[in-house]
Enzyme design. Structure first.
Site, mmCIF file in Angstrom:
data_model
loop_
_atom_site.group_PDB
_atom_site.id
_atom_site.type_symbol
_atom_site.label_atom_id
_atom_site.label_comp_id
_atom_site.label_asym_id
_atom_site.label_seq_id
_atom_site.Cartn_x
_atom_site.Cartn_y
_atom_site.Cartn_z
ATOM 1 N N ASP A 72 -18.505 -8.474 -6.770
ATOM 2 C CA ASP A 72 -17.697 -7.597 -5.986
ATOM 3 C C ASP A 72 -17.216 -8.552 -4.794
ATOM 4 O O ASP A 72 -17.410 -7.863 -3.534
ATOM 5 C CB ASP A 72 -18.109 -6.510 -5.430
ATOM 6 C CG ASP A 72 -17.075 -5.467 -4.861
ATOM 7 O OD1 ASP A 72 -15.900 -5.710 -5.127
ATOM 8 O OD2 ASP A 72 -17.473 -4.400 -4.344
ATOM 9 N N HIS A 84 -18.392 2.139 7.578
ATOM 10 C CA HIS A 84 -18.909 3.197 6.254
ATOM 11 C C HIS A 84 -18.574 2.224 4.963
ATOM 12 O O HIS A 84 -17.796 1.581 4.753
ATOM 13 C CB HIS A 84 -18.000 4.388 6.034
ATOM 14 C CG HIS A 84 -18.245 5.384 7.087
ATOM 15 N ND1 HIS A 84 -18.890 6.448 7.157
ATOM 16 C CD2 HIS A 84 -17.424 5.299 8.206
ATOM 17 C CE1 HIS A 84 -18.855 7.249 8.182
ATOM 18 N NE2 HIS A 84 -17.932 6.698 8.710
ATOM 19 N N VAL A 86 -23.309 2.653 8.409
ATOM 20 C CA VAL A 86 -23.911 1.811 9.270
ATOM 21 C C VAL A 86 -23.915 2.041 10.550
ATOM 22 O O VAL A 86 -22.684 2.175 11.268
ATOM 23 C CB VAL A 86 -23.361 0.260 8.660
ATOM 24 C CG1 VAL A 86 -24.175 -0.820 9.427
ATOM 25 C CG2 VAL A 86 -23.516 0.153 7.139
ATOM 26 N N LEU A 96 -21.007 1.332 12.956
ATOM 27 C CA LEU A 96 -20.316 0.224 12.666
ATOM 28 C C LEU A 96 -19.420 0.359 11.601
ATOM 29 O O LEU A 96 -18.521 -0.476 11.425
ATOM 30 C CB LEU A 96 -21.322 -1.015 12.384
ATOM 31 C CG LEU A 96 -22.343 -1.492 13.395
ATOM 32 C CD1 LEU A 96 -23.216 -2.372 13.147
ATOM 33 C CD2 LEU A 96 -21.560 -1.582 14.400
#
EC number: 2.7.11.1
Length: 726
Positions: A136, A18, A24, A16
């Site tokens: 974040d 990085h 992932v 999916l």
């Protein structure tokens, strides 16, 4: 009590994405057939890159926030590990990242922007109520479920109030540098502190981005971005609702104590029609409110092969860093603060944190900063703060700054149809005692279906040549070898991805390789350039892990690797790798030139009055009249008794451009000339001409040469496949 999970309890589907320290995958639990996302962290990588702290923080924070099952928090179901990796089994987000959706839509409609802001505000309010500062927040860290509901993820940079980095002093704010440059709050830049209000700042940046398509602060590099932030230097390019613009101006305030709180945001007029107590309506899927201007995006997975292999064979340590590495922004912030002479509490600001996440002591604006007292409908203009203007004359520009996103659309091919032959003008050939005009030369043409041979999204990093560097480094090089390339990529893959730029690599029918970035095409080199060498390095087991290395002799090295496109149709051709395409192109050009050379070769008869026709090199080179006596005849190759393959006759250096007049001075004596004209010279069948300075001439073994005289292709360093078996 259920048994402890292991990788063998899941079927691994497609990759999916990085993160800065993880990979992932989509997985299916064997027992329940339920789909999850599993984040795999290589122990060796997180230890070597000092990421243990981030992994631990993310696990603890997700466990803390998962207690209330809030819909806006990605849920952590299982954690386990084996000898090589750590595993986090989490919610699957079929809708992908919010950033991907925004890039497809370019901008959100006001209805979508308001809906997403409602979900973000509700989630961040819950996060803060649990004593956590995310630190974040950005569209890339917000995921979408199958109904289009938001889920905030990536808590590796989170800070829990009451837990300092040392595990004590709970009344102090977070004091470490984290985050992404475009969403970093001014208090982190100026005070080295993060508060709850720092997350609110990021929400303001995201609201602006929803309506404008790009973040409010984006410079040519991170240093320039920081300067824009502390100067509130942003403008509205696209007309927006004055209420929305006014809300942004209330959030993007330098003084965190004057910045709108989440409660004030909820009471703003732009949210006047929102019932914040109606959670069901707030958390309905965004696809249900799609309008004509913002059609529902397609949700689903590209069909890929099932990965039902042992987990140890999954190349999880291959990092492409789709997400920026936090340490990159950290070092930039430190450098920026050093340039301004800021450290600790140089601004005289107390670091004590109150119960609402704001400093207890009011923030006193520095010279040039004034609180924003405009009304709701006012738009914050760009401000000038002379107190922090040293950056204006000392901005550090980085030629390798990573762009924040791809260009809006893939450029169309330059032209279509089969290109015509290139006819070169007649040239005058000077020979001893005679001048001849050659007939027009028709250069060989590579038959292609379209003008573009191949183009695809890539990441590219350029390394310039400089004699001051020893060997090969990220900053420069003085020599190149297989070993140096392998060492650089295997040990500095993460730094390469951080320094790289996103763009389109394009090869046209003329053999020119170009890099297209933000709509501008930059020619790199011609593929058949004798000074160009090409290498291929494979870090993992997938073609997506291939690194293409282009070396222009004593000029530049370009390291290129794939950047997965959103649609496979954007690749031309789809199934070929760059190495395969370049190899095919070079072979086709070589075959065409060999055929052309045979057709244009003129045998010199015993008639001394006739001069030989000139021999033409590849298209684009200076054409030189070559006398037959100047052509060295190859000596017989000595065959190796061990291998049965002959040693190279010689190494072909880069071709030198020699004028016809200079060539005439090399004429031999009359006797040699007559001797040369007494026979016809034809290149031996086993001679292999090269377009690369690394390619060499080889001949067949004595037995093979005697039997059939077949040509043997030389061992070329132009295409080397270096495979690292982890």
């Amino acid at each position: 009590m259920s048994k402890r999970k292991s990788p063998h309890d899941f079927l691994f589907r497609e990759e999916l994405g990085h993160g800065s320290y993880s990979t992932v995958y989509r997985v299916v639990e064997r027992s329940s057939q339920h789909q999850y996302a599993i984040k795999i962290c290589s122990k060796r990588h997180i230890i070597g890159e000092n990421k243990v702290k981030y992994v631990t923080i993310e696990k603890n924070t997700l466990n803390l926030l998962g207690q209330a099952n809030h819909p806006g928090i990605i849920k952590l179901y299982y954690t386990f590990h084996d000898q090589e990796n750590l595993y986090f089994v989490m919610d699957l987000a079929p809708g992908g990242e919010l950033l991907q959706l925004l890039r497809r839509q370019r901008v959100f409609s006001e209805a979508w922007a308001r809906h997403y802001m409602c979900q973000l505000v509700d989630t961040v309010e819950y996060i803060h109520s649990m004593g956590v500062i995310h630190r974040d927040l950005k569209p890339e860290n917000v995921l979408l479920d199958k109904e289009g509901r938001l889920m905030i993820a990536d808590f590796g940079a989170a800070y829990t109030v009451g837990q300092s980095d040392a595990g004590s002093d709970g009344d102090k704010p977070a004091t470490s540098f984290v985050g992404t440059a475009e969403y970093v709050s001014p208090e982190l830049l100026l005070e080295n502190k993060s508060y709850y209000s720092s997350d609110v700042w990021a929400l303001g940046c995201m609201l602006y981005q929803f309506l404008q398509g790009t973040p409010p602060f984006r410079g040519q590099n991170e240093m320039e971005t920081f300067e824009q932030i502390v100067n509130l230097d942003y403008t509205w390019r696209i007309p927006a609702n004055p209420l929305a613009a006014g809300l942004v101006s209330k959030i993007l305030v330098l003084d965190p104590s004057q910045r709108y709180t989440l409660e004030q945001i909820k009471k703003h007029k732009w949210f006047s029609g929102v019932d914040w107590n109606n959670k069901e309506k707030i958390w309905r899927g965004s696809w249900t409110i799609a309008s004509e201007s913002t059609p529902r995006p397609r949700v689903g997975y590209k069909s890929r092969e099932l990965l039902d292999t042992p987990i140890k064979n999954i190349p999880v340590v291959t990092q492409r860093n789709k997400k920026p590495t936090k340490m990159n922004t950290t070092s930039s912030i430190v450098e920026w603060r050093k340039m301004l002479g800021l450290s600790g509490n140089d601004l005289g600001i107390k670091a004590t944190l109150g119960g609402n996440g704001l400093p207890i002591a009011p923030f006193t604006p520095t010279s040039g900063i004034t609180p924003d007292n405009r009304g709701d409908n006012a738009v914050a203009p760009a401000k000038t703060r002379d107190a922090f203007r040293p950056m204006s004359s000392r901005v550090i520009s980085s030629p390798h700054s990573k762009p924040s996103g791809r260009p809006a659309a893939l450029p169309l091919p330059l032209q279509t149809g089969t290109p015509s032959h290139n006819v070169v003008q007649q040239i005058v050939v000077n020979t001893p005692g005679r001048t001849e005009t050659s007939s027009p030369y028709v250069s060989p043409t590579v038959p292609v279906r379209n003008a573009i041979w191949k183009q695809d999204w890539v990441q590219l990093h350029e390394i310039p040549y400089s004699a001051k560097y020893s060997g090969l480094t990220l900053a420069g090089f003085s020599q190149v070898s297989d070993t140096l390339i392998a060492d650089l990529i295997s040990h500095h893959a993460n730094e390469l991805r951080t320094l790289s730029r996103t763009g389109i690599l394009s090869l046209d029918n003329t053999g020119y390789l170009s890099f297209i970035e933000q709509g501008r095409a930059r020619p790199l080199s011609r593929i058949i350039d004798p000074d160009l060498s090409i290498y291929e390095y494979q870090l993992g087991h997938s073609t997506e892990d291939d690194f293409l290395i282009l070396e222009k002799y004593k000029q530049s090295i370009w390291i290129v690797w794939p950047n997965k496109p959103t649609s496979a149709s954007r690749r031309i051709p789809i199934k070929e790798t760059w190495a395969q395409t370049l190899s095919k192109y070079k072979k086709q050009v070589s075959d065409e030139e060999e055929l052309s050379a045979k057709l244009n070769r003129t045998c010199v008869s015993s008639w001394g009055s006739r001069t030989p026709s000139p021999t033409y090199p590849a298209e684009g080179k200076t054409r030189v009249a070559v006398q037959p006596q100047d052509i060295p005849l190859p000596s017989p190759a000595k065959s190796s008794s061990n291998s049965g393959v002959s040693e190279p006759i010689s190494k072909i250096p880069p071709r030198q451009l020699v004028s016809a007049s200079e060539q005439s001075h090399k004429a031999k004596s009359e006797a040699h000339t007559k001797k040369a004209n007494s026979y016809s010279y034809i290149a031996p069948n086993d001679m292999v001409l090269s377009s690369s300075r690394y390619e060499v001439l080889r001949t067949a073994s004595n037995n093979d040469s005697k039997s059939n005289g077949a040509a043997v292709s030389g061992a070329s360093a132009a295409f080397r496949t270096l495979r690292v078996n982890k």
